[in-house]
Scaffold this active site. Structure first.
Site, PDB file in Angstrom:
ATOM      1  CG  HIS A 223      27.187  51.570  21.928  1.00 54.87           C
ATOM      2  ND1 HIS A 223      28.126  51.733  22.927  1.00 54.87           N
ATOM      3  CD2 HIS A 223      27.865  51.707  20.758  1.00 54.87           C
ATOM      4  CE1 HIS A 223      29.316  51.945  22.389  1.00 54.87           C
ATOM      5  NE2 HIS A 223      29.184  51.945  21.072  1.00 54.87           N
TER       6      HIS A 223
ATOM      7  CG  HIS B 204      32.048  53.522  19.092  1.00 52.60           C
ATOM      8  ND1 HIS B 204      31.406  52.376  19.489  1.00 52.60           N
ATOM      9  CD2 HIS B 204      33.138  53.093  18.393  1.00 52.60           C
ATOM     10  CE1 HIS B 204      32.058  51.308  19.058  1.00 52.60           C
ATOM     11  NE2 HIS B 204      33.111  51.720  18.386  1.00 52.60           N
TER      12      HIS B 204
ATOM     13  CB  CYS C 196      28.967  54.787  24.512  1.00 51.02           C
ATOM     14  SG  CYS C 196      27.414  54.442  25.370  1.00 51.02           S
TER      15      CYS C 196
END
Length: 341
Positions: free
Chosen positions: A305, A317, A257
């Site tokens: 994240h 993402h 990420c």
């Protein structure tokens, strides 16, 4: 109020019957007592949970790896400086040698010079009275030598310190790598226990869930409202749609990420720190109501994240192991914060 009667003791025939029944049960194959295999949905949930549990240590691994790279550069620099200082000391020792030889020819070698040439001149200048017996030229040379020797000693200490820190950091990185890989190995074992038909069913269920949630990893071009560097960053991220998530990766064939966010902004000429938490700490915080395309989104917390806002209530993402880079609704995960590079 009910009565509580004492039960009658079983007769011999009843005892025999119970014994036979018990024996029959004990003779059943142990396989029939084994726990049932998890269903496809249960396996899917377990795998997703393991992948999510791997994400936090992945970011920790990224942070430790960055520190390891920094320490490696510092250790290499310290080693180079140490080598240069040693060369300078060697050159000074070669220059002082002729002075000692000249003094020997003029009437014998001074004991203080013998002390120096022994290879242990560190304590020489502590005996200041010896300077009175040396010529000005010898004193200057030995003072320069002493200064270089002290610098050499300090450089050696600094190099050793950095190397110890590097070893400790390598050990931490290795431990985090094992932690991540153990989660992924456990997930693979669960998946390998499924039949091909079950795997197909599970993948179809994932696709249906993604579609119902508005997520898509299909190739697409960005046509949103971003401009300037933010547009360049988002266009780069869109060009990665469909590429797999891979823990610890910063491209070009796969990303985690923070690896995707960093690579996207780097393509726009902006250098960001490596990890989710470092990006969060470094960025200027913006509220959800003030989001602009290109802003970095943090879901769950400030360490786990992140992704990039692209406008129209959506974000891009790199989700987790087993999935590809995708565009999702902003609220498909619990929103925590946002920052602007």
């Amino acid at each position: 109020m009910g009565t509580h009667r004492r039960p009658k003791p079983p007769n011999r025939a009843r005892i025999a019957t119970l014994g036979i029944a018990a024996g029959a049960v004990s003779l059943l194959p142990t396989q029939s007592q084994a726990a049932p295999k998890p269903t496809v949905d249960e396996v899917r949930k377990q795998v997703e949970q393991l992948y999510e549990e791997a994400e936090a240590p992945t970011e920790e691994f990224n942070a430790v790896s960055e520190r390891q790279k920094k320490l490696q550069r510092e250790a290499d620099g310290a080693q180079d400086r140490l080598a240069r200082k040693q060369q300078e000391v060697n050159e000074l020792r070669e220059k002082i040698g002729p002075l000692a030889a000249a003094q020997y020819r003029s009437g014998g070698m001074d004991p203080s010079v013998q002390l120096f040439l022994s290879g242990a001149p560190d304590n020489y200048l502590d005996q200041a009275e010896m300077l009175d017996r040396m010529s000005s030229r010898q004193a200057d040379a030995l003072q320069a030598m002493q200064a270089k020797q002290r610098e050499l000693t300090q450089e050696r200490k600094d190099a050793q310190k950095r190397l110890r820190s590097l070893d400790e950091t390598r050990a931490k990185a290795a431990a985090k790598k094992v932690e991540v890989q153990s989660k992924l190995t456990e997930a693979r074992k669960l998946l390998n226990n499924l039949t091909a038909e079950q795997r197909t069913r599970m993948e179809a269920a994932q696709e249906r869930d993604d579609a119902s949630a508005g997520a898509s990893d299909s190739s697409a071009s960005y046509d949103g409202p971003a401009g300037g560097r933010a547009k360049t960053a988002i266009e780069f991220a869109y060009a990665q749609l469909g590429k797999p998530y891979e823990w610890g990766s910063t491209g070009p064939n796969s990303y985690d990420c923070s690896g995707l966010v960093g690579a996207a902004w780097r393509a726009a000429g902006v250098s960001l720190p490596r990890t989710v938490q470092q990006m969060y700490d470094a960025g200027r915080k913006v509220s959800k109501s003030d989001l602009r395309p290109g802003d970095i989104i943090y879901w769950y917390n400030n360490t786990q994240h992140n992704g990039m806002y692209v406008g129209d209530g959506k974000a891009i993402h790199a989700p987790r192991t087993g999935k590809n880079i995708e565009v999702v609704p902003l609220d498909s995960m619990p929103f925590f914060a946002a920052s602007r590079p």
